[in-house]
Design a protein around this motif. Sequence first.
Motif, PDB file in Angstrom:
ATOM      1  N   PRO A  25       0.795  -1.242   0.000  1.00  0.00           N
ATOM      2  CA  PRO A  25       0.000   0.000   0.000  1.00  0.00           C
ATOM      3  C   PRO A  25       0.817   1.275   0.000  1.00  0.00           C
ATOM      4  CG  PRO A  25      -0.929  -1.603   1.528  1.00  0.00           C
ATOM      5  CD  PRO A  25       0.364  -2.182   1.055  1.00  0.00           C
ATOM      6  N   SER A  26       1.989   1.269   0.634  1.00  0.00           N
ATOM      7  CA  SER A  26       2.797   2.490   0.699  1.00  0.00           C
ATOM      8  C   SER A  26       3.362   2.891  -0.656  1.00  0.00           C
ATOM      9  CB  SER A  26       3.941   2.307   1.700  1.00  0.00           C
ATOM     10  OG  SER A  26       4.793   1.244   1.303  1.00  0.00           O
ATOM     11  N   LEU A  27       3.298   1.988  -1.657  1.00  0.00           N
ATOM     12  CA  LEU A  27       3.855   2.287  -2.979  1.00  0.00           C
ATOM     13  C   LEU A  27       2.794   2.698  -3.992  1.00  0.00           C
ATOM     14  CD1 LEU A  27       6.527  -0.540  -3.394  1.00  0.00           C
ATOM     15  CD2 LEU A  27       6.797   1.759  -2.467  1.00  0.00           C
ATOM     16  N   ARG A  28       1.543   2.685  -3.596  1.00  0.00           N
ATOM     17  CA  ARG A  28       0.488   3.024  -4.540  1.00  0.00           C
ATOM     18  C   ARG A  28       0.575   4.488  -4.958  1.00  0.00           C
ATOM     19  NH1 ARG A  28      -4.059  -0.335  -1.078  1.00  0.00           N
ATOM     20  NH2 ARG A  28      -3.124  -2.397  -1.487  1.00  0.00           N
ATOM     21  N   GLY A  29       0.565   4.705  -6.270  1.00  0.00           N
ATOM     22  CA  GLY A  29       0.675   6.059  -6.799  1.00  0.00           C
ATOM     23  C   GLY A  29       2.084   6.595  -6.864  1.00  0.00           C
ATOM     24  N   LYS A  30       3.071   5.744  -6.549  1.00  0.00           N
ATOM     25  CA  LYS A  30       4.468   6.187  -6.536  1.00  0.00           C
ATOM     26  C   LYS A  30       5.283   5.424  -7.581  1.00  0.00           C
ATOM     27  CE  LYS A  30       4.264   7.393  -1.629  1.00  0.00           C
ATOM     28  NZ  LYS A  30       4.813   7.147  -0.275  1.00  0.00           N
ATOM     29  N   PRO A  31       6.433   5.954  -7.997  1.00  0.00           N
ATOM     30  CA  PRO A  31       7.254   5.254  -8.994  1.00  0.00           C
ATOM     31  C   PRO A  31       7.796   3.941  -8.436  1.00  0.00           C
ATOM     32  CG  PRO A  31       7.925   7.561  -8.765  1.00  0.00           C
ATOM     33  CD  PRO A  31       6.996   7.263  -7.638  1.00  0.00           C
ATOM     34  N   VAL A  32       7.612   2.874  -9.199  1.00  0.00           N
ATOM     35  CA  VAL A  32       8.096   1.552  -8.817  1.00  0.00           C
ATOM     36  C   VAL A  32       8.815   0.943 -10.016  1.00  0.00           C
ATOM     37  CG1 VAL A  32       7.438  -0.791  -8.131  1.00  0.00           C
ATOM     38  CG2 VAL A  32       6.262   1.181  -7.129  1.00  0.00           C
ATOM     39  N   SER A  47       6.475   1.157 -13.338  1.00  0.00           N
ATOM     40  CA  SER A  47       5.109   1.669 -13.189  1.00  0.00           C
ATOM     41  C   SER A  47       4.941   2.915 -14.051  1.00  0.00           C
ATOM     42  CB  SER A  47       4.825   2.003 -11.721  1.00  0.00           C
ATOM     43  OG  SER A  47       5.574   3.143 -11.324  1.00  0.00           O
ATOM     44  N   TYR A  48       3.706   3.288 -14.291  1.00  0.00           N
ATOM     45  CA  TYR A  48       3.464   4.480 -15.118  1.00  0.00           C
ATOM     46  C   TYR A  48       4.011   5.739 -14.461  1.00  0.00           C
ATOM     47  CZ  TYR A  48       0.782   1.775 -18.431  1.00  0.00           C
ATOM     48  OH  TYR A  48       0.419   0.865 -19.404  1.00  0.00           O
ATOM     49  N   GLU A  49       4.041   5.745 -13.128  1.00  0.00           N
ATOM     50  CA  GLU A  49       4.637   6.891 -12.436  1.00  0.00           C
ATOM     51  C   GLU A  49       6.129   7.002 -12.729  1.00  0.00           C
ATOM     52  OE1 GLU A  49       1.089   5.400 -10.121  1.00  0.00           O
ATOM     53  OE2 GLU A  49       2.874   4.505 -11.021  1.00  0.00           O
ATOM     54  N   ALA A  50       6.806   5.854 -12.875  1.00  0.00           N
ATOM     55  CA  ALA A  50       8.240   5.865 -13.201  1.00  0.00           C
ATOM     56  C   ALA A  50       8.470   6.154 -14.681  1.00  0.00           C
ATOM     57  CB  ALA A  50       8.869   4.529 -12.813  1.00  0.00           C
ATOM     58  N   ARG A  51       7.539   5.730 -15.532  1.00  0.00           N
ATOM     59  CA  ARG A  51       7.699   5.953 -16.966  1.00  0.00           C
ATOM     60  C   ARG A  51       7.681   7.439 -17.317  1.00  0.00           C
ATOM     61  NH1 ARG A  51       4.137   1.036 -19.757  1.00  0.00           N
ATOM     62  NH2 ARG A  51       4.889  -0.594 -18.334  1.00  0.00           N
ATOM     63  N   LYS A  52       7.044   8.236 -16.474  1.00  0.00           N
ATOM     64  CA  LYS A  52       7.043   9.677 -16.720  1.00  0.00           C
ATOM     65  C   LYS A  52       8.452  10.261 -16.680  1.00  0.00           C
ATOM     66  CE  LYS A  52       2.417  10.358 -14.749  1.00  0.00           C
ATOM     67  NZ  LYS A  52       1.646  10.972 -13.635  1.00  0.00           N
TER      68      LYS A  52
END
Length: 450
Positions: A25-32, A47-52
């Motif tokens: 849960p602590s990684l939800r919405g964050k770059p992984v 993750s899509y957050e990291a792809r940015k």
Amino acid sequence: MRAQASVLHLDLDAFFAAVEQRDKPSLRGKPVVVGGVGGRGVVATASYEARKYGVRSAMSTREARSRCPHAAFLTGRFHAYRDSSNAVMGLLRSVSPLVEPLSLDEAFVDLERADLPDLDLPTVTAFAETLRQRVREVTDGLTASVGVGSSKFIAKVASELDKPDGLTVVAPGTEVELLRPMHVTVIPGVGPATAERLRRAGIHTVAELESVSLDELVRLVGKAHGTGLFHLARADDDRPVLAERETKSVSVEGTYETDLTDRKLMEGLLTRQAGEVATRLRKHGLSGRTVTIKVRLHDFTTLNRSSTLPSPTDSTATVARVARALLADLDTSGGVRLLGVGVSGLADWIQDDLFGESDPEVVEEEPAHVEAPSSRRTAWAPGIDVVHAEMGRGWVWGSGRGVVTVRFETADTPAGPVRSYPVDDPELTVWRPPEPGDAENSMAPPPRPT
């Protein structure tokens, strides 16, 4: 092509990273970033957050860290990915007997064999939307992008048009119109090298490719590749959806967005794939004698090289060592589009220590999404599941200098507390999912409240 849009392509979004975000849960919405975490590691999924930040698969972990230093870099957990994949593939097979898995997170489905009243656009659209919702349900929240079309090619193109968590249905008769404005790289097999050859001939879009004669395409890229491009530029694809056949080999392969030229990177990818193959062998109680690598060069030439061992093996170290040796005999200086490792000549027994001691490099580069035996795993790799006698289940946040730091949380709890322990703390152990009939791990205490 088919007269109706009856081929469905489903692609789970950023699959490995999405599973990690679901379960942590602590990684939800964050770059992984899931992949090898060592100096020679390779990104498996971002993750899509990291792809940015420009992180992508097959990139070296070193470059990924430089682009997105604040991301969570995890070694991954194959058991979790396998379980989610099995749930999705089981769902797909429940709606059609013709399902063609391409990987853990991707498959074609033949809707002509599904229990549908008709194959009109409203019917298949509603079916695909319901299927996406059911995927979310059976995976506890993972999303999928889906494309439906009159061929496998069109369905796969369609699934890329509205990512993540999207649906595109291509009406029969509109396929060529859809393709014409797209860049030629939308066609399978058109990588950077082929795209450059076409660019020098003034061909950038599918519309421009469509205007080129078959003879000219053969002259530019060769007979087999040119013929394929000629047909696909016209949306001409009659390949059937093929269900799985009896397993005669176990293999893993990957196609990469950018041609690979770094030999160390290729060795790392082969090592990762060898680990996944070996894990699947062990999972099913199998071993094999013949190790094969598949290499597709920049010009789309596909090479296969094999080596047969004196006795069958299921060892990651052995398969990886042979795969790297086979690669050493090939000229890859022009670039590589695809790499794969397979094991055939399957048996249900092994001979241990075929090559003596395991290769230390293999241990360091154990694949991100492969569960290695505990005796060969890099201790307390970030992301692995652990259980503490008092605190319950959690995952490794990081380790070093004799200390392991754990975040105590699961998919069913809020983001939990962080605690540090000596690496040899007897109350902290690696958690593995229980086998059928095994209650040992299922009785682990839940994490305590924050």
